[in-house]
Design an enzyme around this catalytic site. Structure first.
Site, mmCIF file in Angstrom:
data_model
loop_
_atom_site.group_PDB
_atom_site.id
_atom_site.type_symbol
_atom_site.label_atom_id
_atom_site.label_comp_id
_atom_site.label_asym_id
_atom_site.label_seq_id
_atom_site.Cartn_x
_atom_site.Cartn_y
_atom_site.Cartn_z
ATOM 1 N N ARG A 153 4.546 1.820 -16.069
ATOM 2 C CA ARG A 153 4.081 2.943 -15.245
ATOM 3 C C ARG A 153 4.919 4.190 -15.523
ATOM 4 O O ARG A 153 6.121 4.098 -15.711
ATOM 5 C CB ARG A 153 4.179 2.566 -13.762
ATOM 6 C CG ARG A 153 2.924 1.915 -13.243
ATOM 7 C CD ARG A 153 3.099 1.277 -11.899
ATOM 8 N NE ARG A 153 3.715 2.126 -10.889
ATOM 9 C CZ ARG A 153 3.867 1.764 -9.610
ATOM 10 N NH1 ARG A 153 3.432 0.577 -9.211
ATOM 11 N NH2 ARG A 153 4.428 2.561 -8.749
ATOM 12 N N LYS A 162 5.704 -5.703 -3.081
ATOM 13 C CA LYS A 162 4.466 -5.611 -2.292
ATOM 14 C C LYS A 162 3.252 -6.053 -3.129
ATOM 15 O O LYS A 162 2.454 -6.869 -2.688
ATOM 16 C CB LYS A 162 4.227 -4.169 -1.798
ATOM 17 C CG LYS A 162 5.311 -3.625 -0.889
ATOM 18 C CD LYS A 162 4.968 -2.234 -0.372
ATOM 19 C CE LYS A 162 4.878 -1.172 -1.460
ATOM 20 N NZ LYS A 162 6.146 -0.846 -2.127
ATOM 21 N N ARG A 184 9.790 -3.545 -15.108
ATOM 22 C CA ARG A 184 8.406 -3.929 -14.761
ATOM 23 C C ARG A 184 7.424 -3.518 -15.861
ATOM 24 O O ARG A 184 7.501 -2.427 -16.416
ATOM 25 C CB ARG A 184 7.987 -3.249 -13.458
ATOM 26 C CG ARG A 184 6.486 -3.435 -13.188
ATOM 27 C CD ARG A 184 6.059 -3.043 -11.810
ATOM 28 N NE ARG A 184 6.410 -1.693 -11.465
ATOM 29 C CZ ARG A 184 6.324 -1.193 -10.233
ATOM 30 N NH1 ARG A 184 5.895 -1.965 -9.253
ATOM 31 N NH2 ARG A 184 6.664 0.048 -9.998
HETATM 32 P P1 AP5 Z 1 6.061 -5.086 -7.461
HETATM 33 O O1 AP5 Z 1 5.373 -6.283 -6.892
HETATM 34 O O2 AP5 Z 1 5.343 -4.302 -8.483
HETATM 35 O O3 AP5 Z 1 6.638 -4.150 -6.280
HETATM 36 P P2 AP5 Z 1 5.954 -3.063 -5.352
HETATM 37 O O4 AP5 Z 1 6.631 -3.174 -4.033
HETATM 38 O O5 AP5 Z 1 4.466 -3.200 -5.398
HETATM 39 O O6 AP5 Z 1 6.455 -1.762 -6.057
HETATM 40 P P3 AP5 Z 1 5.711 -0.403 -6.353
HETATM 41 O O7 AP5 Z 1 6.581 0.319 -7.342
HETATM 42 O O8 AP5 Z 1 4.290 -0.649 -6.755
HETATM 43 O O9 AP5 Z 1 5.771 0.297 -4.976
HETATM 44 P P4 AP5 Z 1 5.562 1.781 -4.699
HETATM 45 O O10 AP5 Z 1 5.486 1.733 -3.231
HETATM 46 O O11 AP5 Z 1 6.578 2.673 -5.286
HETATM 47 O O12 AP5 Z 1 4.267 2.135 -5.552
HETATM 48 P P5 AP5 Z 1 2.728 2.312 -5.179
HETATM 49 O O13 AP5 Z 1 1.925 1.940 -6.346
HETATM 50 O O14 AP5 Z 1 2.414 1.705 -3.876
HETATM 51 O O15 AP5 Z 1 7.441 -5.615 -8.058
HETATM 52 C C1 AP5 Z 1 8.322 -4.727 -8.731
HETATM 53 C C2 AP5 Z 1 8.997 -5.432 -9.911
HETATM 54 O O16 AP5 Z 1 9.833 -6.456 -9.418
HETATM 55 C C3 AP5 Z 1 8.054 -6.134 -10.889
HETATM 56 O O17 AP5 Z 1 8.604 -6.046 -12.182
HETATM 57 C C4 AP5 Z 1 8.033 -7.569 -10.409
HETATM 58 O O18 AP5 Z 1 7.719 -8.471 -11.448
HETATM 59 C C5 AP5 Z 1 9.448 -7.710 -9.936
HETATM 60 N N1 AP5 Z 1 9.639 -8.630 -8.828
HETATM 61 C C6 AP5 Z 1 8.876 -8.728 -7.714
HETATM 62 N N2 AP5 Z 1 9.405 -9.634 -6.886
HETATM 63 C C7 AP5 Z 1 10.547 -10.088 -7.504
HETATM 64 C C8 AP5 Z 1 11.563 -11.016 -7.161
HETATM 65 N N3 AP5 Z 1 11.510 -11.674 -6.007
HETATM 66 N N4 AP5 Z 1 12.584 -11.217 -8.021
HETATM 67 C C9 AP5 Z 1 12.621 -10.550 -9.191
HETATM 68 N N5 AP5 Z 1 11.708 -9.652 -9.583
HETATM 69 C C10 AP5 Z 1 10.684 -9.442 -8.752
HETATM 70 O O19 AP5 Z 1 2.649 3.906 -4.989
HETATM 71 C C11 AP5 Z 1 2.877 4.771 -6.101
HETATM 72 C C12 AP5 Z 1 2.827 6.210 -5.637
HETATM 73 O O20 AP5 Z 1 1.503 6.518 -5.134
HETATM 74 C C13 AP5 Z 1 3.762 6.567 -4.489
HETATM 75 O O21 AP5 Z 1 5.056 6.891 -4.951
HETATM 76 C C14 AP5 Z 1 3.028 7.764 -3.840
HETATM 77 O O22 AP5 Z 1 3.272 8.938 -4.557
HETATM 78 C C15 AP5 Z 1 1.566 7.397 -4.018
HETATM 79 N N6 AP5 Z 1 1.026 6.705 -2.827
HETATM 80 C C16 AP5 Z 1 0.635 5.397 -2.746
HETATM 81 N N7 AP5 Z 1 0.226 5.095 -1.496
HETATM 82 C C17 AP5 Z 1 0.360 6.226 -0.752
HETATM 83 C C18 AP5 Z 1 0.133 6.539 0.605
HETATM 84 N N8 AP5 Z 1 -0.295 5.623 1.475
HETATM 85 N N9 AP5 Z 1 0.382 7.814 1.021
HETATM 86 C C19 AP5 Z 1 0.814 8.755 0.164
HETATM 87 N N10 AP5 Z 1 1.072 8.520 -1.136
HETATM 88 C C20 AP5 Z 1 0.851 7.260 -1.599
HETATM 89 MG MG MG Z 2 2.885 -1.968 -6.084
#
Ligand code: AP5
Ligand code: MG
Length: 222
Positions: free
Chosen positions: A162, A13, A127
């Protein structure tokens, strides 16, 4: 233009939203990044958020909705926004629909990224991210390493891992996604705005391929 990034943790994402921000000029707003910035700064919100994030749970809806509602009022997102990681529950999706309806706006596209679970875990543990809030570039030490180990190519900052990127927390994050967020796939399918894209090494389709296709489709629509 309002684009929502949907998908399990590690599906890309943040990567795809960052590419689309560069191509289309709409601001990427990641609720995860907002929470991490507050955790780093030790604010009250940061302390609260950390107690949920470190366990792989969601931050409560009322707190998260308020943050996004305020962010949507700021001038830099009036032409367009790429919401990365929000909404994540049906209650958040309903609240967003209300907020947008009051502004006379609507969601243009919900981009639902999918990746096989074993690939997700591999990606997350390898990552590394740039902690500079103006940069936030995401790397993968196996698939997409920086030119100089541990250093951001774009801004020279030292890369970090992270705190929630360990195997135990990622399993709990995936379970939380399945339970609380995956119902949004149906929710947005019913609204006619869902676009599902598989992003996986297995089919040799990367985040940049998806971003290129979306840029082309959006520009063709105009
Ligand atoms: P990356 O692009 O970083 O993936 P991502 O989908 O953004 O993963 P996140 O871990 O950030 O998602 P998340 O939903 O757990 O975390 P968030 O910060 O939103 O890619 C991942 C890895 O893969 C990287 O190393 C990249 O280089 C690699 N990659 C990407 N594409 C690739 C490909 N095609 N091939 C190979 N490698 C690839 O949320 C964190 C926390 O915050 C949540 O757990 C929750 O507790 C809280 N939170 C956030 N939003 C809310 C909400 N709306 N409501 C309640 N709690 C929330
Ligand atoms: Mg993310």
């Amino acid at each position: 233009m309002i684009i929502i990034m949907l998908g399990a943790p590690g599906t890309g994402k943040g990567t795809v939203a960052g590419l689309l921000e560069g191509k289309l000029g709409y601001k990427q707003v990641s609720t995860g990044d907002i929470f991490r910035k507050n955790i780093q700064e030790g604010t009250e919100l940061g302390k609260l958020a950390d107690s949920y994030i470190s366990k792989g749970n969601l931050v409560p809806d009322d707190v998260t909705i308020k943050i996004v509602q305020d962010r949507l009022n700021q001038p830099d997102v009036q032409n367009g926004i790429i919401l990365d990681g929000f909404p994540r529950t049906v209650a958040q999706a309903e609240a967003l629909d209300n907020i947008l309806a009051n502004k006379g706006k609507k969601i243009d596209m919900v981009l639902n990224l999918t990746t096989p679970e074993e690939e997700i875990i591999e990606r997350i543990v390898s990552r590394r991210v740039c902690p500079n809030p103006q940069c936030k570039t995401v790397y993968n030490v196996v698939m997409n390493p920086p030119k100089k180990e541990g250093i951001c190519d774009k801004c020279g900052n030292e890369l970090v891992q992270r705190k929630d990127d360990n195997e135990e927390t990622i399993k709990s994050r995936i379970a939380t996604y399945m339970e609380q967020t995956s119902p949004l796939v149906e929710y947005y399918k019913n609204q006619g705005v869902l676009r599902t894209e598989e992003v996986s090494q297995k089919i040799n389709r990367l985040g940049k391929d998806v971003a290129n296709d979306i840029e082309r489709d959006i520009k063709n629509q105009k």
